[in-house]
Design a protein around this motif. Structure first.
Motif, PDB file in Angstrom:
ATOM      1  N   TRP A   1       9.119   7.332  -9.533  1.00  0.00           N
ATOM      2  CA  TRP A   1       9.311   7.258  -8.084  1.00  0.00           C
ATOM      3  C   TRP A   1      10.698   6.718  -7.717  1.00  0.00           C
ATOM      4  O   TRP A   1      11.267   5.880  -8.414  1.00  0.00           O
ATOM      5  CB  TRP A   1       8.258   6.337  -7.464  1.00  0.00           C
ATOM      6  N   SER A   2      11.182   7.172  -6.572  1.00  0.00           N
ATOM      7  CA  SER A   2      12.361   6.598  -5.924  1.00  0.00           C
ATOM      8  C   SER A   2      12.189   6.795  -4.418  1.00  0.00           C
ATOM      9  O   SER A   2      12.694   7.759  -3.835  1.00  0.00           O
ATOM     10  CB  SER A   2      13.646   7.275  -6.412  1.00  0.00           C
ATOM     11  N   PRO A   3      11.451   5.889  -3.750  1.00  0.00           N
ATOM     12  CA  PRO A   3      11.055   6.092  -2.351  1.00  0.00           C
ATOM     13  C   PRO A   3      12.206   5.894  -1.363  1.00  0.00           C
ATOM     14  O   PRO A   3      13.211   5.266  -1.666  1.00  0.00           O
ATOM     15  CB  PRO A   3       9.975   5.030  -2.143  1.00  0.00           C
ATOM     16  N   ASP A   4      12.010   6.426  -0.196  1.00  0.00           N
ATOM     17  CA  ASP A   4      12.951   6.286   0.916  1.00  0.00           C
ATOM     18  C   ASP A   4      12.151   5.984   2.179  1.00  0.00           C
ATOM     19  O   ASP A   4      11.331   6.812   2.604  1.00  0.00           O
ATOM     20  CB  ASP A   4      13.740   7.584   1.090  1.00  0.00           C
ATOM     21  N   PRO A   5      12.307   4.769   2.780  1.00  0.00           N
ATOM     22  CA  PRO A   5      13.292   3.733   2.467  1.00  0.00           C
ATOM     23  C   PRO A   5      12.861   2.884   1.275  1.00  0.00           C
ATOM     24  O   PRO A   5      11.789   3.086   0.703  1.00  0.00           O
ATOM     25  CB  PRO A   5      13.336   2.898   3.744  1.00  0.00           C
ATOM     26  N   ARG A   6      13.722   1.894   0.945  1.00  0.00           N
ATOM     27  CA  ARG A   6      13.482   0.999  -0.187  1.00  0.00           C
ATOM     28  C   ARG A   6      13.377  -0.417   0.340  1.00  0.00           C
ATOM     29  O   ARG A   6      14.195  -0.860   1.143  1.00  0.00           O
ATOM     30  CB  ARG A   6      14.656   1.093  -1.156  1.00  0.00           C
ATOM     31  N   ALA A   7      12.385  -1.157  -0.123  1.00  0.00           N
ATOM     32  CA  ALA A   7      12.222  -2.561   0.278  1.00  0.00           C
ATOM     33  C   ALA A   7      13.093  -3.448  -0.608  1.00  0.00           C
ATOM     34  O   ALA A   7      13.060  -3.325  -1.840  1.00  0.00           O
ATOM     35  CB  ALA A   7      10.765  -2.981   0.161  1.00  0.00           C
TER      36      ALA A   7
ATOM     37  N   ARG B   1      17.232   4.842   1.163  1.00  0.00           N
ATOM     38  CA  ARG B   1      17.406   5.009  -0.282  1.00  0.00           C
ATOM     39  C   ARG B   1      18.871   5.217  -0.646  1.00  0.00           C
ATOM     40  O   ARG B   1      19.346   4.661  -1.644  1.00  0.00           O
ATOM     41  CB  ARG B   1      16.576   6.198  -0.779  1.00  0.00           C
ATOM     42  N   LYS B   2      19.585   5.981   0.132  1.00  0.00           N
ATOM     43  CA  LYS B   2      20.998   6.239  -0.159  1.00  0.00           C
ATOM     44  C   LYS B   2      21.792   4.941  -0.210  1.00  0.00           C
ATOM     45  O   LYS B   2      22.637   4.750  -1.093  1.00  0.00           O
ATOM     46  CB  LYS B   2      21.587   7.183   0.895  1.00  0.00           C
ATOM     47  N   ALA B   3      21.516   4.015   0.723  1.00  0.00           N
ATOM     48  CA  ALA B   3      22.223   2.734   0.750  1.00  0.00           C
ATOM     49  C   ALA B   3      21.823   1.883  -0.454  1.00  0.00           C
ATOM     50  O   ALA B   3      22.666   1.218  -1.065  1.00  0.00           O
ATOM     51  CB  ALA B   3      21.924   2.001   2.052  1.00  0.00           C
ATOM     52  N   PHE B   4      20.533   1.885  -0.784  1.00  0.00           N
ATOM     53  CA  PHE B   4      20.075   1.132  -1.954  1.00  0.00           C
ATOM     54  C   PHE B   4      20.738   1.632  -3.227  1.00  0.00           C
ATOM     55  O   PHE B   4      21.222   0.840  -4.047  1.00  0.00           O
ATOM     56  CB  PHE B   4      18.558   1.225  -2.083  1.00  0.00           C
ATOM     57  N   LEU B   5      20.775   2.943  -3.415  1.00  0.00           N
ATOM     58  CA  LEU B   5      21.370   3.511  -4.621  1.00  0.00           C
ATOM     59  C   LEU B   5      22.863   3.205  -4.702  1.00  0.00           C
ATOM     60  O   LEU B   5      23.404   2.981  -5.796  1.00  0.00           O
ATOM     61  CB  LEU B   5      21.126   5.024  -4.670  1.00  0.00           C
TER      62      LEU B   5
ATOM     63  N   MET C   1       7.618  -1.279   0.674  1.00  0.00           N
ATOM     64  CA  MET C   1       7.215  -2.324   1.611  1.00  0.00           C
ATOM     65  C   MET C   1       5.697  -2.384   1.753  1.00  0.00           C
ATOM     66  O   MET C   1       5.003  -1.373   1.760  1.00  0.00           O
ATOM     67  CB  MET C   1       7.846  -2.060   2.978  1.00  0.00           C
ATOM     68  N   ASN C   2       5.208  -3.625   1.849  1.00  0.00           N
ATOM     69  CA  ASN C   2       3.806  -3.868   2.211  1.00  0.00           C
ATOM     70  C   ASN C   2       3.759  -5.153   3.032  1.00  0.00           C
ATOM     71  O   ASN C   2       4.763  -5.874   3.132  1.00  0.00           O
ATOM     72  CB  ASN C   2       2.914  -3.930   0.965  1.00  0.00           C
ATOM     73  N   PRO C   3       2.628  -5.487   3.659  1.00  0.00           N
ATOM     74  CA  PRO C   3       2.581  -6.674   4.518  1.00  0.00           C
ATOM     75  C   PRO C   3       2.953  -7.965   3.800  1.00  0.00           C
ATOM     76  O   PRO C   3       3.591  -8.845   4.391  1.00  0.00           O
ATOM     77  CB  PRO C   3       1.126  -6.687   4.995  1.00  0.00           C
ATOM     78  N   HIS C   4       2.568  -8.093   2.521  1.00  0.00           N
ATOM     79  CA  HIS C   4       2.893  -9.319   1.790  1.00  0.00           C
ATOM     80  C   HIS C   4       4.397  -9.457   1.600  1.00  0.00           C
ATOM     81  O   HIS C   4       4.966 -10.536   1.819  1.00  0.00           O
ATOM     82  CB  HIS C   4       2.193  -9.314   0.429  1.00  0.00           C
ATOM     83  N   LEU C   5       5.070  -8.369   1.224  1.00  0.00           N
ATOM     84  CA  LEU C   5       6.528  -8.409   1.058  1.00  0.00           C
ATOM     85  C   LEU C   5       7.220  -8.680   2.384  1.00  0.00           C
ATOM     86  O   LEU C   5       8.189  -9.438   2.443  1.00  0.00           O
ATOM     87  CB  LEU C   5       7.020  -7.099   0.454  1.00  0.00           C
ATOM     88  N   ALA C   6       6.730  -8.053   3.446  1.00  0.00           N
ATOM     89  CA  ALA C   6       7.321  -8.276   4.766  1.00  0.00           C
ATOM     90  C   ALA C   6       7.196  -9.743   5.173  1.00  0.00           C
ATOM     91  O   ALA C   6       8.129 -10.334   5.732  1.00  0.00           O
ATOM     92  CB  ALA C   6       6.650  -7.373   5.805  1.00  0.00           C
TER      93      ALA C   6
ATOM     94  N   LEU D   1       7.199 -12.217   3.191  1.00  0.00           N
ATOM     95  CA  LEU D   1       8.153 -12.978   2.387  1.00  0.00           C
ATOM     96  C   LEU D   1       9.597 -12.774   2.834  1.00  0.00           C
ATOM     97  O   LEU D   1      10.495 -13.487   2.374  1.00  0.00           O
ATOM     98  CB  LEU D   1       8.017 -12.584   0.908  1.00  0.00           C
ATOM     99  N   GLY D   2       9.826 -11.769   3.704  1.00  0.00           N
ATOM    100  CA  GLY D   2      11.162 -11.548   4.220  1.00  0.00           C
ATOM    101  C   GLY D   2      11.846 -10.282   3.751  1.00  0.00           C
ATOM    102  O   GLY D   2      13.050 -10.104   3.964  1.00  0.00           O
ATOM    103  N   ALA D   3      11.106  -9.363   3.133  1.00  0.00           N
ATOM    104  CA  ALA D   3      11.705  -8.101   2.687  1.00  0.00           C
ATOM    105  C   ALA D   3      12.108  -7.249   3.880  1.00  0.00           C
ATOM    106  O   ALA D   3      11.501  -7.320   4.954  1.00  0.00           O
ATOM    107  CB  ALA D   3      10.729  -7.331   1.807  1.00  0.00           C
ATOM    108  N   VAL D   4      13.126  -6.428   3.689  1.00  0.00           N
ATOM    109  CA  VAL D   4      13.560  -5.473   4.701  1.00  0.00           C
ATOM    110  C   VAL D   4      13.679  -4.100   4.043  1.00  0.00           C
ATOM    111  O   VAL D   4      13.911  -3.989   2.841  1.00  0.00           O
ATOM    112  CB  VAL D   4      14.903  -5.868   5.345  1.00  0.00           C
ATOM    113  N   ASP D   5      13.523  -3.066   4.852  1.00  0.00           N
ATOM    114  CA  ASP D   5      13.701  -1.701   4.376  1.00  0.00           C
ATOM    115  C   ASP D   5      15.141  -1.258   4.570  1.00  0.00           C
ATOM    116  O   ASP D   5      15.751  -1.533   5.619  1.00  0.00           O
ATOM    117  CB  ASP D   5      12.783  -0.742   5.142  1.00  0.00           C
TER     118      ASP D   5
END
Length: 235
Positions: A59-65, A206-210, A192-197, A199-203
């Motif tokens: 997998w390589s999802p878009d967006p990325r957490a 994918r292009k920016a993450f890569l 992303m999931n509610p637990h990560l959110a 904790l402060g995760a942001v989306d």
């Protein structure tokens, strides 16, 4: 053109930008869980995720957490808890126990994707110095932790667990502090999931993450970063 690829014996992957949009991020099927293939996958921003007895899916999802490492990544209530807590923290002292604990089904789940094959593959990566764990202890009892893969100055988080309330959050807070101190720039949280959110995760796209991964994946980190050791919060 987005398409699904079938992997052969070579540890080569298609461009992550070719991943399907439905299901989001599915890029390839097949191959194996050899250290060479897994290292190549994370180097390119790809990870395996599949149910036991199913084909290996990549997998390589878009967006990325993602998270940006911070030394103080806890709120006031968590900080208060940590100051009073008897917990001890360590790095790479119980990797096998951590991944096994992460594999146990949650109360809301009937199974787990962290199969025995996945466990053995990542234990091998750990022995090669690629996979790492954070442990939370109450006396000599392992009560929480997490594990993931280091790629340059990027830490790719895989899973976490707790046997006492907030122990996984404490493990993540310690990870943040340790990565910040050692010069890491990015934590990949995958999807992303509610637990990560919480904790402060942001989306991010994918292009920016890569693009970030490409800049950071070859950075050299201090040799002592992942030595088995006790670690302590800096309040």
């Amino acid at each position: 053109m987005n398409s699904l690829s079938y992997l052969n014996k070579l540890p080569l992957f298609p461009d992550p930008q070719q991943a399907l949009s439905d299901p989001n991020g599915l890029l390839a099927v097949g191959g194996d869980l050899s250290p060479q293939r897994l290292v190549e996958a994370y180097y390119q921003g790809i990870f395996p995720w599949f149910n036991e007895h199913d084909p290996i899916l990549w997998w390589s999802p878009d967006p990325r957490a993602i998270f940006i490492p911070k030394r103080h990544a806890v709120n006031k209530s968590m900080l208060k808890l940590l100051k009073k807590s008897p917990w001890r923290f360590s790095i790479n002292k119980a990797f096998t126990e951590v991944i096994h604990a992460c594999s146990q089904p949650r109360l809301t789940q009937q199974g787990t994707w962290i199969s025995s094959d996945i466990q053995q593959a990542y234990i091998q990566l750990h022995k090669l110095g690629k996979a790492h764990s954070i442990e939370v202890w109450d006396n000599n009892e392992l009560v929480g932790g997490l594990y993931g893969i280091a790629v340059g100055s990027v830490f790719c988080g895989e899973s976490m667990f707790h046997r006492q309330s907030n122990a996984s959050k404490a493990a993540f807070a310690m990870l943040n502090q340790h990565l910040y101190d050692k010069g890491f720039k990015l934590i990949d949280a995958q999807i992303m999931n509610p637990h990560l959110a919480n904790l402060g995760a942001v989306d991010v796209p994918r292009k920016a993450f890569l693009a970030q991964l490409k800049q950071l994946r070859n950075q050299v980190i201090n040799d002592d970063t992942w030595l088995p050791q006790e670690v302590y919060f800096e309040f």
